[in-house]
Every structure is written in structure tokens, then in C-alpha cells.
Design an enzyme around this catalytic site. Sequence first.
Site, PDB file in Angstrom:
ATOM      1  N   HIS A 122       0.849  -1.190   0.000  1.00 54.39           N
ATOM      2  CA  HIS A 122       0.000   0.000   0.000  1.00 54.39           C
ATOM      3  C   HIS A 122       0.884   1.239   0.000  1.00 54.39           C
ATOM      4  O   HIS A 122       2.108   1.136   0.143  1.00 54.39           O
ATOM      5  CB  HIS A 122      -0.966  -0.019   1.181  1.00 54.39           C
ATOM      6  CG  HIS A 122      -2.035  -1.050   1.028  1.00 54.39           C
ATOM      7  ND1 HIS A 122      -2.069  -2.198   1.778  1.00 54.39           N
ATOM      8  CD2 HIS A 122      -3.084  -1.128   0.180  1.00 54.39           C
ATOM      9  CE1 HIS A 122      -3.102  -2.938   1.413  1.00 54.39           C
ATOM     10  NE2 HIS A 122      -3.741  -2.315   0.441  1.00 54.39           N
ATOM     11  N   ASP A 123       0.230   2.375  -0.086  1.00 52.32           N
ATOM     12  CA  ASP A 123       0.930   3.662  -0.185  1.00 52.32           C
ATOM     13  C   ASP A 123       2.167   3.750   0.704  1.00 52.32           C
ATOM     14  O   ASP A 123       3.251   4.112   0.252  1.00 52.32           O
ATOM     15  CB  ASP A 123      -0.081   4.770   0.162  1.00 52.32           C
ATOM     16  CG  ASP A 123       0.558   6.137   0.280  1.00 52.32           C
ATOM     17  OD1 ASP A 123       0.540   6.887  -0.709  1.00 52.32           O
ATOM     18  OD2 ASP A 123       1.065   6.457   1.372  1.00 52.32           O
ATOM     19  N   ASP A 152      -0.012   6.849  -3.581  1.00 52.76           N
ATOM     20  CA  ASP A 152      -1.269   6.493  -4.249  1.00 52.76           C
ATOM     21  C   ASP A 152      -1.688   7.537  -5.278  1.00 52.76           C
ATOM     22  O   ASP A 152      -2.053   7.209  -6.401  1.00 52.76           O
ATOM     23  CB  ASP A 152      -2.412   6.386  -3.221  1.00 52.76           C
ATOM     24  CG  ASP A 152      -2.454   5.003  -2.561  1.00 52.76           C
ATOM     25  OD1 ASP A 152      -1.628   4.156  -2.925  1.00 52.76           O
ATOM     26  OD2 ASP A 152      -3.315   4.786  -1.683  1.00 52.76           O
TER      27      ASP A 152
HETATM   28  C1  LIG Z   1      -3.826   2.853   1.336  1.00 49.09           C
HETATM   29  C2  LIG Z   1      -4.561   2.575   0.042  1.00 49.09           C
HETATM   30  C3  LIG Z   1      -5.695   1.644   0.210  1.00 49.09           C
HETATM   31  C4  LIG Z   1      -6.915   2.311   0.736  1.00 49.09           C
HETATM   32  C5  LIG Z   1      -8.113   1.528   0.289  1.00 49.09           C
HETATM   33  C6  LIG Z   1      -9.341   1.793   1.104  1.00 49.09           C
HETATM   34  C7  LIG Z   1      -9.937   3.104   0.640  1.00 49.09           C
HETATM   35  C8  LIG Z   1     -10.285   0.608   0.949  1.00 49.09           C
HETATM   36  C9  LIG Z   1      -9.579  -0.696   1.399  1.00 49.09           C
HETATM   37  C10 LIG Z   1     -10.658  -1.598   1.922  1.00 49.09           C
HETATM   38  C11 LIG Z   1     -11.937  -0.876   1.567  1.00 49.09           C
HETATM   39  C12 LIG Z   1     -13.176  -1.240   2.359  1.00 49.09           C
HETATM   40  C13 LIG Z   1     -13.463  -2.742   2.210  1.00 49.09           C
HETATM   41  O1  LIG Z   1     -13.428  -3.159   0.833  1.00 49.09           O
HETATM   42  C14 LIG Z   1     -14.794  -3.118   2.885  1.00 49.09           C
HETATM   43  C15 LIG Z   1     -15.971  -2.277   2.440  1.00 49.09           C
HETATM   44  C16 LIG Z   1     -16.411  -2.672   1.023  1.00 49.09           C
HETATM   45  C17 LIG Z   1     -17.572  -1.885   0.574  1.00 49.09           C
HETATM   46  O2  LIG Z   1     -17.866  -2.312  -0.738  1.00 49.09           O
HETATM   47  C18 LIG Z   1     -17.223  -0.385   0.641  1.00 49.09           C
HETATM   48  C19 LIG Z   1     -16.840   0.023   2.031  1.00 49.09           C
HETATM   49  C20 LIG Z   1     -15.652  -0.779   2.577  1.00 49.09           C
HETATM   50  C21 LIG Z   1     -15.557  -0.436   4.059  1.00 49.09           C
HETATM   51  C22 LIG Z   1     -14.367  -0.414   1.833  1.00 49.09           C
HETATM   52  C23 LIG Z   1     -14.022   1.091   1.967  1.00 49.09           C
HETATM   53  C24 LIG Z   1     -12.703   1.474   1.264  1.00 49.09           C
HETATM   54  O3  LIG Z   1     -12.814   1.316  -0.133  1.00 49.09           O
HETATM   55  C25 LIG Z   1     -11.559   0.595   1.768  1.00 49.09           C
HETATM   56  C26 LIG Z   1     -11.309   0.974   3.234  1.00 49.09           C
HETATM   57  C27 LIG Z   1      -3.623   2.033  -1.036  1.00 49.09           C
HETATM   58  O4  LIG Z   1      -2.448   2.082  -0.904  1.00 49.09           O
HETATM   59  S1  LIG Z   1      -4.315   1.471  -2.502  1.00 49.09           S
HETATM   60  C28 LIG Z   1      -2.951   0.919  -3.476  1.00 49.09           C
HETATM   61  C29 LIG Z   1      -2.868  -0.544  -3.406  1.00 49.09           C
HETATM   62  N1  LIG Z   1      -1.883  -1.093  -4.324  1.00 49.09           N
HETATM   63  C30 LIG Z   1      -2.099  -1.178  -5.630  1.00 49.09           C
HETATM   64  O5  LIG Z   1      -3.122  -0.832  -6.159  1.00 49.09           O
HETATM   65  C31 LIG Z   1      -0.934  -1.751  -6.434  1.00 49.09           C
HETATM   66  C32 LIG Z   1      -1.371  -2.708  -7.523  1.00 49.09           C
HETATM   67  N2  LIG Z   1      -2.237  -3.727  -7.021  1.00 49.09           N
HETATM   68  C33 LIG Z   1      -1.866  -4.711  -6.207  1.00 49.09           C
HETATM   69  O6  LIG Z   1      -0.694  -4.868  -5.833  1.00 49.09           O
HETATM   70  C34 LIG Z   1      -2.953  -5.645  -5.733  1.00 49.09           C
HETATM   71  O7  LIG Z   1      -4.075  -5.488  -6.578  1.00 49.09           O
HETATM   72  C35 LIG Z   1      -3.360  -5.414  -4.282  1.00 49.09           C
HETATM   73  C36 LIG Z   1      -3.830  -3.979  -4.057  1.00 49.09           C
HETATM   74  C37 LIG Z   1      -2.205  -5.736  -3.352  1.00 49.09           C
HETATM   75  C38 LIG Z   1      -4.536  -6.312  -3.944  1.00 49.09           C
HETATM   76  O8  LIG Z   1      -4.152  -7.648  -4.126  1.00 49.09           O
HETATM   77  P1  LIG Z   1      -5.206  -8.788  -4.359  1.00 49.09           P
HETATM   78  O9  LIG Z   1      -4.532 -10.070  -4.063  1.00 49.09           O
HETATM   79  O10 LIG Z   1      -6.451  -8.495  -3.621  1.00 49.09           O
HETATM   80  O11 LIG Z   1      -5.604  -8.617  -5.912  1.00 49.09           O
HETATM   81  P2  LIG Z   1      -4.751  -8.925  -7.218  1.00 49.09           P
HETATM   82  O12 LIG Z   1      -3.603  -9.817  -6.941  1.00 49.09           O
HETATM   83  O13 LIG Z   1      -4.436  -7.635  -7.900  1.00 49.09           O
HETATM   84  O14 LIG Z   1      -5.763  -9.749  -8.113  1.00 49.09           O
HETATM   85  C39 LIG Z   1      -7.041  -9.291  -8.442  1.00 49.09           C
HETATM   86  C40 LIG Z   1      -7.914 -10.517  -8.560  1.00 49.09           C
HETATM   87  O15 LIG Z   1      -9.237 -10.109  -8.861  1.00 49.09           O
HETATM   88  C41 LIG Z   1      -9.666 -10.778 -10.044  1.00 49.09           C
HETATM   89  N3  LIG Z   1     -10.593  -9.898 -10.740  1.00 49.09           N
HETATM   90  C42 LIG Z   1     -10.433  -8.620 -11.051  1.00 49.09           C
HETATM   91  N4  LIG Z   1     -11.500  -8.134 -11.682  1.00 49.09           N
HETATM   92  C43 LIG Z   1     -12.383  -9.167 -11.795  1.00 49.09           C
HETATM   93  C44 LIG Z   1     -13.679  -9.293 -12.355  1.00 49.09           C
HETATM   94  N5  LIG Z   1     -14.292  -8.290 -12.947  1.00 49.09           N
HETATM   95  N6  LIG Z   1     -14.268 -10.512 -12.272  1.00 49.09           N
HETATM   96  C45 LIG Z   1     -13.652 -11.559 -11.665  1.00 49.09           C
HETATM   97  N7  LIG Z   1     -12.433 -11.465 -11.097  1.00 49.09           N
HETATM   98  C46 LIG Z   1     -11.807 -10.290 -11.179  1.00 49.09           C
HETATM   99  C47 LIG Z   1      -8.400 -11.013 -10.811  1.00 49.09           C
HETATM  100  O16 LIG Z   1      -8.572 -11.980 -11.799  1.00 49.09           O
HETATM  101  C48 LIG Z   1      -7.476 -11.434  -9.700  1.00 49.09           C
HETATM  102  O17 LIG Z   1      -7.791 -12.777  -9.370  1.00 49.09           O
HETATM  103  P3  LIG Z   1      -6.640 -13.833  -8.937  1.00 49.09           P
HETATM  104  O18 LIG Z   1      -6.187 -13.401  -7.552  1.00 49.09           O
HETATM  105  O19 LIG Z   1      -7.344 -15.154  -8.949  1.00 49.09           O
HETATM  106  O20 LIG Z   1      -5.534 -13.716  -9.942  1.00 49.09           O
END
Ligand SMILES: C[C@H](CCC[C@@H](C)[C@H]1CC[C@H]2[C@@H]3[C@H](O)C[C@@H]4C[C@H](O)CC[C@]4(C)[C@H]3C[C@H](O)[C@]12C)C(=O)SCCNC(=O)CCNC(=O)[C@H](O)C(C)(C)COP(=O)(O)OP(=O)(O)OC[C@H]1O[C@@H](n2cnc3c(N)ncnc32)[C@H](O)[C@@H]1OP(=O)(O)O
Length: 382
Positions: A122-123, A152
Site C-alpha cells: 500500500h501507499d 497512491d
Molecule cells: C492505502 C490505500 C488503500 C486504501 C483503500 C481503502 C480506501 C479501501 C480498502 C478496503 C476498503 C473497504 C473494504 O473493501 C470493505 C468495504 C467494502 C464496501 O464495498 C465499501 C466500504 C468498505 C468499508 C471499503 C471502503 C474502502 O474502499 C476501503 C477501506 C492504497 O495504498 S491502494 C494501493 C494498493 N496497491 C495497488 O493498487 C498496487 C497494484 N495492485 C496490487 O498490488 C494488488 O491489486 C493489491 C492492491 C495488493 C490487492 O491484491 P489482491 O490479491 O487483492 O488482488 P490482485 O492480486 O491484484 O488480483 C485481483 C484478482 O481479482 C480478479 N478480478 C479482477 N476483476 C475481476 C472481475 N471483474 N471478475 C472476476 N475477477 C476479477 C483477478 O482476476 C485477480 O484474481 P486472482 O487473484 O485469482 O488472480
Amino acid sequence: MALAGVRVIELAGLAPAPFCGMILADFGAKVIRVDRTKFATAVDTQARGKQSVAINLKSTEGVALLRKLCVQSDVVLEPYRKGVMEKLGLGPKELLKENPCLIYARLTGYGQSGPYATAAGHDINYLAISGLLSRLGRSGEKPYAPLNLLADFAGGGLTCALGIVLALLERTRSGKGQVIDTSMVEGAAYVGSFIWKSRRIGLWDHPKGENMLDSGAPFYDTYQTSDGKYMAVGAIEPQFYRQLLKGLELDDKELPEQMSVSDWPELRRIFTKCFASKTQEDWSRIFDGTDACVTPVLSFEQVSSHPHNQERASFIKDSSGEESPRPAPVLSRTPAEPCLASDPVIGEHTVEVLEEYGFTSAEINQMLAAGVVECNAVKAKL
Ligand SMILES: C[C@H](CCC[C@@H](C)[C@H]1CC[C@H]2[C@@H]3[C@H](O)C[C@@H]4C[C@H](O)CC[C@]4(C)[C@H]3C[C@H](O)[C@]12C)C(=O)SCCNC(=O)CCNC(=O)[C@H](O)C(C)(C)COP(=O)(O)OP(=O)(O)OC[C@H]1O[C@@H](n2cnc3c(N)ncnc32)[C@H](O)[C@@H]1OP(=O)(O)O
């Protein structure tokens, strides 16, 4: 608007990619966010002006659908861990083969190569690896991340948007798309270029929190006022510093030299005592209209009614009354026109978008029935 006619496919992410998408939408691009199916609420709080389609990318039909959308789009923006898009068959090789004009923007923490490329983060982690975090914080205290602004948003979302606009500009000459590898570590470090490049003039020779611009200097700091609010002081140049002393009713002959570093603690003690004697409003009255470089530290509740922000309409309200900053910068002929409607619910525009991209009703109904896509009515917002 400047980006009118640009079609962007944004894969739903956490914070930086949504910001990048919002910038593009604010300046006129058509931004379609691709959400997952079977998700109740979007985590995207920066969805202004976007449309949402919900596609199950874990199905072959969903992947085929996204590929078709990308063929007719200018930009795809993906925020996933390195390798995720390739695993889905949606890597740049495939998509650029089908649409050589496509700008394929990747926004990750560590970039597409290097030992950390596949690590979660994260950030704060990206900021740490950029070197910047080591310089942030007060003297003698542990490093402090200023919200999640630097990696971020400044180093991530904004830098990626710049990359996309640059690639769009270059495409007008070459007719070709390209891949953008945005690393938040590098983006944050780049934003910090001044820190790196001003080391040679001695601006950062002291430990963290003891330099002129990192809260070491008493004339570049914040001070509490008698009503518990704060004033920000940035009186660096001697002519502005003199105005600061004038406003504080201090006689420079009775004070240590401004640039005498060893006397900074004493000067800070004097300024602290002074500022604590009047309210924020009093000090604003004293310093407004001067060149002392002293301003009130406004709360979110105060910003939009401040006369300067008010005159420039720097903050806007959407249809639900939610306040937020208006898009910046202001372009004279083609300014941003931020959408004031409320954010889309997941899958709100699935049918509308697919029709626009040329899919027939029969094809759309078949995908809906098979769960490849999902369409949700706006009533889900209630
Ligand atoms: C400090 C910030 C982060 C702040 C974020 C907060 C604002 C939010 C964090 C949690 C949220 C709350 C939570 O979700 C609960 C509630 C939900 C509700 O809906 C809303 C209210 C919530 C309270 C909600 C409120 C807020 O939104 C939160 C508090 C940062 O620093 S953000 C920067 C993060 N880093 C990056 O972006 C760098 C690049 N990305 C990554 O490194 C990774 O994506 C990461 C972020 C580490 C996540 O890893 P993860 O293992 O989860 O995912 P990935 O490995 O990337 O894989 C994605 C998988 O998803 C599949 N996929 C994608 N799209 C689809 C689709 N359309 N259909 C099906 N599947 C999909 C994809 O194929 C991947 O699958 P696999 O794992 O099988 O390969």
C-alpha cells in the site's frame, strides 16, 4: 472538454486507479469502470462521471467481452498485481495485437519488474521504498506518512494520468498505442525530485525535521491559536519574514537572526507564545492582504466558505450535496466539467454500454442470463 471522444476502460481498483480514471472523466473522457459481478458495493469513492459495467472476468465469455470492449477503446487502465491480466488472457500482447492503437496503462506499486513486482503493498510501503518516507516527520520522531497522498495519488493516479495523456498525444503522430508502466515507488520518487536535486545546495543536510522546509525552521511551520486552531507560516525570504515579525508585533533587533539555525528553538518558542495569544480569525485579519506568507489552516468545514476559495468556486457540490474539490488545473477554452450526478452503482450501465459498443439485445440478454455480466438498477443505491 480536452479529452472528449477518448474511451477508457478502467478495471476497478482501490484508490490510485480510480483517481486516474476520475481525472480522465473530469476532463471529458468516457470512462467505463469494469466491476466484478456479485459485488454489492463499489470500493471506488472517486467514480465521478464514470459508467459501470459488471463483468465476470473469471469466465471465458467475460474475458472475450472485455477484449471486444478494448478493441473499440483508446485506453485500458489496470490496477492489478503483476501477472493478473496475463493470467486472464488480457495482457498487453493480446490486447495490443487486437488494437494496435490501444494505450495500455498499468498502475502498480512496484512496477512490472524487479524482486518486489508481485508483492502486495500500500501507499506507505511504496513511499518507504521511494526513499521519501525517511525524510517525512518531525525531529526525533519516527517517519510519518502524510495520509496516502504521495504514492497512491501524486506518484500513482496523477502520474499515470500524465502518462496516458502523453501517450494519447504521441499517438496523434505515430498512430500507435503503447504500454505505460506506472510504479508508485518511482512516481513518488519523481514527485520528490526537488528533494533529491536540492541536496547539493545543503537544503537537507540536517536530520529529518531539522531543515528549513521540513518543520525545522520556525518561519516554516504551523502554530496553534488561542481557539485551538492553527496558522501556517511560510515566511522564508527576508522581505516576507519582516512582514511576519511586523504582524506578530516583534522587534527584529530583539530577536536572534532568522537564519541562525542554533537559535531556531528559541525563535520557535517566541512565535508559539505570540500565536497562542489570538484566535485564528484575529490572525487572519492581521495577515490577510500582507506578504507575510501567513494563512489560516482551514478545516474541511471551512474551506468552501473561505473568500478566496469561494470566489474561484474551488469546491463543488454534487446532486447529493457532497462537497469535493473541483478538477484542477483550469483550462481557459476547454475546462473540465465534472459530472454532478451521484456515483454509479455496480453494473448500472452494463446494458447501455454494451449497446453502445454494438452488442445486440439478444447477445446482451444471453450474457445476462449466463451471469457473464450483471445489470443493477439505481434503486440499489437506496
Ligand atoms: C492505502 C490505500 C488503500 C486504501 C483503500 C481503502 C480506501 C479501501 C480498502 C478496503 C476498503 C473497504 C473494504 O473493501 C470493505 C468495504 C467494502 C464496501 O464495498 C465499501 C466500504 C468498505 C468499508 C471499503 C471502503 C474502502 O474502499 C476501503 C477501506 C492504497 O495504498 S491502494 C494501493 C494498493 N496497491 C495497488 O493498487 C498496487 C497494484 N495492485 C496490487 O498490488 C494488488 O491489486 C493489491 C492492491 C495488493 C490487492 O491484491 P489482491 O490479491 O487483492 O488482488 P490482485 O492480486 O491484484 O488480483 C485481483 C484478482 O481479482 C480478479 N478480478 C479482477 N476483476 C475481476 C472481475 N471483474 N471478475 C472476476 N475477477 C476479477 C483477478 O482476476 C485477480 O484474481 P486472482 O487473484 O485469482 O488472480
